[in-house]
Motif scaffolding. Structure first.
Motif, PDB file in Angstrom:
ATOM      1  N   VAL A  88      -9.162  18.165  -1.783  1.00  0.00           N
ATOM      2  CA  VAL A  88      -8.311  17.459  -2.749  1.00  0.00           C
ATOM      3  C   VAL A  88      -8.587  15.962  -2.629  1.00  0.00           C
ATOM      4  O   VAL A  88      -8.275  15.345  -1.604  1.00  0.00           O
ATOM      5  CB  VAL A  88      -6.813  17.744  -2.490  1.00  0.00           C
ATOM      6  CG1 VAL A  88      -5.958  17.072  -3.571  1.00  0.00           C
ATOM      7  CG2 VAL A  88      -6.549  19.244  -2.440  1.00  0.00           C
ATOM      8  N   ALA A  89      -9.160  15.361  -3.671  1.00  0.00           N
ATOM      9  CA  ALA A  89      -9.519  13.926  -3.648  1.00  0.00           C
ATOM     10  C   ALA A  89      -8.290  13.091  -3.995  1.00  0.00           C
ATOM     11  O   ALA A  89      -8.249  12.382  -5.012  1.00  0.00           O
ATOM     12  CB  ALA A  89     -10.661  13.658  -4.615  1.00  0.00           C
ATOM     13  N   LEU A  90      -7.286  13.127  -3.123  1.00  0.00           N
ATOM     14  CA  LEU A  90      -5.994  12.507  -3.418  1.00  0.00           C
ATOM     15  C   LEU A  90      -6.086  10.984  -3.494  1.00  0.00           C
ATOM     16  O   LEU A  90      -5.527  10.356  -4.400  1.00  0.00           O
ATOM     17  CB  LEU A  90      -4.975  12.934  -2.362  1.00  0.00           C
ATOM     18  CG  LEU A  90      -3.519  12.532  -2.590  1.00  0.00           C
ATOM     19  CD1 LEU A  90      -3.024  13.029  -3.939  1.00  0.00           C
ATOM     20  CD2 LEU A  90      -2.639  13.072  -1.469  1.00  0.00           C
ATOM     21  N   LYS A  91      -6.775  10.370  -2.548  1.00  0.00           N
ATOM     22  CA  LYS A  91      -6.894   8.904  -2.527  1.00  0.00           C
ATOM     23  C   LYS A  91      -7.529   8.383  -3.812  1.00  0.00           C
ATOM     24  O   LYS A  91      -7.020   7.430  -4.437  1.00  0.00           O
ATOM     25  CB  LYS A  91      -7.733   8.479  -1.316  1.00  0.00           C
ATOM     26  CG  LYS A  91      -8.036   6.978  -1.251  1.00  0.00           C
ATOM     27  CD  LYS A  91      -8.923   6.674  -0.041  1.00  0.00           C
ATOM     28  CE  LYS A  91      -9.417   5.242  -0.058  1.00  0.00           C
ATOM     29  NZ  LYS A  91      -8.336   4.284   0.256  1.00  0.00           N
ATOM     30  N   VAL A 122      -4.515   3.049  -0.982  1.00  0.00           N
ATOM     31  CA  VAL A 122      -3.904   4.312  -0.556  1.00  0.00           C
ATOM     32  C   VAL A 122      -4.546   4.761   0.753  1.00  0.00           C
ATOM     33  O   VAL A 122      -5.773   4.709   0.913  1.00  0.00           O
ATOM     34  CB  VAL A 122      -4.083   5.400  -1.643  1.00  0.00           C
ATOM     35  CG1 VAL A 122      -3.552   6.743  -1.149  1.00  0.00           C
ATOM     36  CG2 VAL A 122      -3.372   4.987  -2.927  1.00  0.00           C
ATOM     37  N   PHE A 123      -3.702   5.197   1.687  1.00  0.00           N
ATOM     38  CA  PHE A 123      -4.156   5.637   3.000  1.00  0.00           C
ATOM     39  C   PHE A 123      -3.632   7.053   3.236  1.00  0.00           C
ATOM     40  O   PHE A 123      -2.431   7.289   3.159  1.00  0.00           O
ATOM     41  CB  PHE A 123      -3.653   4.687   4.088  1.00  0.00           C
ATOM     42  CG  PHE A 123      -3.995   3.256   3.804  1.00  0.00           C
ATOM     43  CD1 PHE A 123      -5.189   2.715   4.235  1.00  0.00           C
ATOM     44  CD2 PHE A 123      -3.131   2.455   3.062  1.00  0.00           C
ATOM     45  CE1 PHE A 123      -5.520   1.405   3.953  1.00  0.00           C
ATOM     46  CE2 PHE A 123      -3.448   1.140   2.767  1.00  0.00           C
ATOM     47  CZ  PHE A 123      -4.656   0.607   3.214  1.00  0.00           C
ATOM     48  N   ILE A 124      -4.540   7.977   3.508  1.00  0.00           N
ATOM     49  CA  ILE A 124      -4.164   9.382   3.671  1.00  0.00           C
ATOM     50  C   ILE A 124      -4.614   9.845   5.040  1.00  0.00           C
ATOM     51  O   ILE A 124      -5.740   9.579   5.476  1.00  0.00           O
ATOM     52  CB  ILE A 124      -4.790  10.245   2.561  1.00  0.00           C
ATOM     53  CG1 ILE A 124      -4.291   9.754   1.197  1.00  0.00           C
ATOM     54  CG2 ILE A 124      -4.440  11.716   2.757  1.00  0.00           C
ATOM     55  CD1 ILE A 124      -4.899  10.460   0.025  1.00  0.00           C
ATOM     56  N   GLY A 159     -10.230   9.766   2.064  1.00  0.00           N
ATOM     57  CA  GLY A 159      -8.932  10.169   1.535  1.00  0.00           C
ATOM     58  C   GLY A 159      -8.946  11.539   0.905  1.00  0.00           C
ATOM     59  O   GLY A 159      -8.117  11.848   0.037  1.00  0.00           O
ATOM     60  N   VAL A 160      -9.872  12.385   1.337  1.00  0.00           N
ATOM     61  CA  VAL A 160      -9.960  13.750   0.820  1.00  0.00           C
ATOM     62  C   VAL A 160      -9.260  14.705   1.786  1.00  0.00           C
ATOM     63  O   VAL A 160      -9.505  14.663   2.993  1.00  0.00           O
ATOM     64  CB  VAL A 160     -11.432  14.186   0.640  1.00  0.00           C
ATOM     65  CG1 VAL A 160     -11.518  15.665   0.263  1.00  0.00           C
ATOM     66  CG2 VAL A 160     -12.103  13.333  -0.429  1.00  0.00           C
ATOM     67  N   GLY A 182       0.817  -1.202   0.000  1.00  0.00           N
ATOM     68  CA  GLY A 182       0.000   0.000   0.000  1.00  0.00           C
ATOM     69  C   GLY A 182       0.852   1.253   0.000  1.00  0.00           C
ATOM     70  O   GLY A 182       2.077   1.215   0.134  1.00  0.00           O
ATOM     71  N   ILE A 183       0.167   2.386  -0.153  1.00  0.00           N
ATOM     72  CA  ILE A 183       0.807   3.706  -0.167  1.00  0.00           C
ATOM     73  C   ILE A 183       0.177   4.550   0.937  1.00  0.00           C
ATOM     74  O   ILE A 183      -1.055   4.668   1.007  1.00  0.00           O
ATOM     75  CB  ILE A 183       0.607   4.400  -1.520  1.00  0.00           C
ATOM     76  CG1 ILE A 183       1.245   3.577  -2.649  1.00  0.00           C
ATOM     77  CG2 ILE A 183       1.170   5.819  -1.493  1.00  0.00           C
ATOM     78  CD1 ILE A 183       0.885   4.076  -4.041  1.00  0.00           C
ATOM     79  N   GLY A 184       1.009   5.117   1.788  1.00  0.00           N
ATOM     80  CA  GLY A 184       0.529   6.012   2.833  1.00  0.00           C
ATOM     81  C   GLY A 184       0.996   7.433   2.554  1.00  0.00           C
ATOM     82  O   GLY A 184       2.128   7.651   2.136  1.00  0.00           O
ATOM     83  N   ILE A 185       0.108   8.391   2.758  1.00  0.00           N
ATOM     84  CA  ILE A 185       0.432   9.806   2.544  1.00  0.00           C
ATOM     85  C   ILE A 185       0.139  10.577   3.818  1.00  0.00           C
ATOM     86  O   ILE A 185      -0.973  10.502   4.361  1.00  0.00           O
ATOM     87  CB  ILE A 185      -0.390  10.427   1.388  1.00  0.00           C
ATOM     88  CG1 ILE A 185      -0.374   9.522   0.159  1.00  0.00           C
ATOM     89  CG2 ILE A 185       0.124  11.826   1.069  1.00  0.00           C
ATOM     90  CD1 ILE A 185       0.925   9.444  -0.566  1.00  0.00           C
ATOM     91  N   SER A 186       1.131  11.296   4.300  1.00  0.00           N
ATOM     92  CA  SER A 186       0.988  12.156   5.473  1.00  0.00           C
ATOM     93  C   SER A 186       0.834  13.590   4.995  1.00  0.00           C
ATOM     94  O   SER A 186       1.683  14.101   4.253  1.00  0.00           O
ATOM     95  CB  SER A 186       2.226  12.015   6.368  1.00  0.00           C
ATOM     96  OG  SER A 186       2.251  12.990   7.375  1.00  0.00           O
ATOM     97  N   VAL A 187      -0.256  14.255   5.413  1.00  0.00           N
ATOM     98  CA  VAL A 187      -0.586  15.582   4.888  1.00  0.00           C
ATOM     99  C   VAL A 187      -0.861  16.555   6.030  1.00  0.00           C
ATOM    100  O   VAL A 187      -1.547  16.201   7.005  1.00  0.00           O
ATOM    101  CB  VAL A 187      -1.830  15.513   3.970  1.00  0.00           C
ATOM    102  CG1 VAL A 187      -2.130  16.867   3.363  1.00  0.00           C
ATOM    103  CG2 VAL A 187      -1.625  14.496   2.869  1.00  0.00           C
TER     104      VAL A 187
END
Length: 386
Positions: free
Chosen positions: A172-175, A186-188, A159-160, A145-150
């Motif tokens: 921002v609909a990043l996921k 994807v996990f945001i 994931g928005v 998986g992919i994790g994003i820290s924002v």
């Protein structure tokens, strides 16, 4: 906010599998017998789950354990090699990305400068970094998986990115875009909640079912873990201690209110106040250099910030009564005296004798901590119950 899931047989199988996998990670090497004892599952159930995990390449058998009179047990441990997650720290225009194994070890690291004015620009910048990280594996191993820290407010379920004030971006609909582009979940998550997730999996939160993580750097934020899970809240703002108001007539905060903890004690606020004392200091790098060099005025500024953060921690203890307070971030690394200030305030002014003994700990910090924490979001999906 945690939502209830119907507990049918499929849910129970997934729950038991995640439970066994998590216990192997936490107590490896461990035998099937001990897993059965810790989970209260039958030995055949544990054996079936372990066989599935071995077939999936997540668990392996190692040398025999110590015998208690009978046959020596076969020990189990996690297969970390060639089992990967991707983590990207997108909290500033300097993006840092890592490939990590399931034990939290960095396999590959990259960074880029993201210049963007629109949501599409940000999505493209993150996507390009994902592509670079995926290519770095050379097609070897499994990416889970992919994790994003924002930075900012995030809805982790959709994931928005609801609001990223540093980027001046909304909704921002990043996921959605990343999952359409890449064949991985994807996990945001908000940056501080991601940091708490890392501690829950690999750090001072392992085995602690209730703790509060407080971050201090340019800004101040927090995350609350209860029953081993991050608490999100109805509107995704649980743990926002940085916007706890301490002075009704204080300076204006980035949120628009006056006298928030972040506006009084975050490093950006320290820089704002220090420029009045010495106009030559115009950047955080210069302020931090003054502190490291032993400048008395800089030391006083950070000491005063520590007093305010101590009040914030005290209020958090009185509100949530956590077992442990974890202090993380560059501010504590550069000014460790703040940690002692906080401990002293808690020890002398918390409401009860027991609360004065709340475990307060500083956790390690590095430039890539945000990216590793983002990777932990994806790792957590492998170990976490559904």
């Amino acid at each position: 906010m945690t939502k209830e899931t119907p507990r049918n047989s499929k849910w129970m199988r997934s729950y038991n599998r995640a439970l066994v996998l998590r216990l192997i990670r936490m107590h490896q090497p461990i035998s099937r017998v001990e897993l059965a004892q810790r989970t209260n599952l039958t030995k055949p159930t544990v054996s079936n789950i372990v066989s599935e995990l071995i077939a999936d390449g997540l668990v392996t058998e190692r040398e025999l354990g110590v015998s208690n009179g009978g046959r020596k047990p076969i020990m189990l441990e996690l297969v970390a090699t060639q089992q990967y997650v991707i983590g990207i720290d997108a909290t500033s225009h300097r993006f840092i990305g890592v490939i990590a194994d399931l034990s939290g070890n960095t396999i590959h690291e990259v960074e880029s400068i993201g210049h963007f004015d629109t949501s599409d620009d940000m999505i493209d910048a993150v996507s390009q970094l994902c592509e670079e990280l995926i290519e770095a594996t050379n097609g070897v191993g499994t990416i889970h998986g992919i994790g994003i820290s924002v930075h900012g407010m995030v809805n982790p379920e959709t994931g928005v990115i609801l609001f990223a004030p540093r980027f001046h971006l909304h909704d921002v609909a990043l996921k959605k875009h990343l999952e359409e582009r890449f064949a991985y979940p994807v996990f945001i998550e908000n940056d501080v909640r991601a940091l708490a997730s890392f501690e829950l999996l690999f750090g001072e939160g392992v085995g602690v079912d209730q703790f509060f993580y407080l971050y201090a750097g340019e800004g101040i934020g927090g995350a609350y873990v209860l029953d081993g899970k991050l608490i999100d809240g109805e509107n995704h703002i649980t743990g926002e201690v940085g916007h706890m108001r301490l002075d009704l007539d204080g300076p204006i905060c980035s949120c628009g209110n006056r006298g928030c903890l972040e506006a009084l004690a975050g490093e950006k606020s320290l820089l704002r106040d220090f420029e009045v004392i010495d106009p030559q200091v115009k950047t955080l790098l210069e302020l931090r250099s003054r502190l490291v060099a032993g400048d008395e005025q800089a030391a006083r500024a950070y000491h005063r910030a520590g007093e305010y953060i101590g009040i914030g921690v005290l209020n958090t203890i009185h509100l949530l009564n956590p077992k442990r307070i974890l202090l993380g971030g560059p501010m504590f690394e550069r000014a460790p005296g703040i940690v002692e200030q906080i401990k002293e305030r808690v020890a002398h002014t918390a409401l009860t004798t027991a609360s004065r003994q709340t475990d307060v700990k500083m956790v390690p910090w590095s430039e890539k901590q945000g990216a590793l924490s983002a990777a932990a979001l994806a790792t957590n999906s492998v170990f976490q119950t559904i």
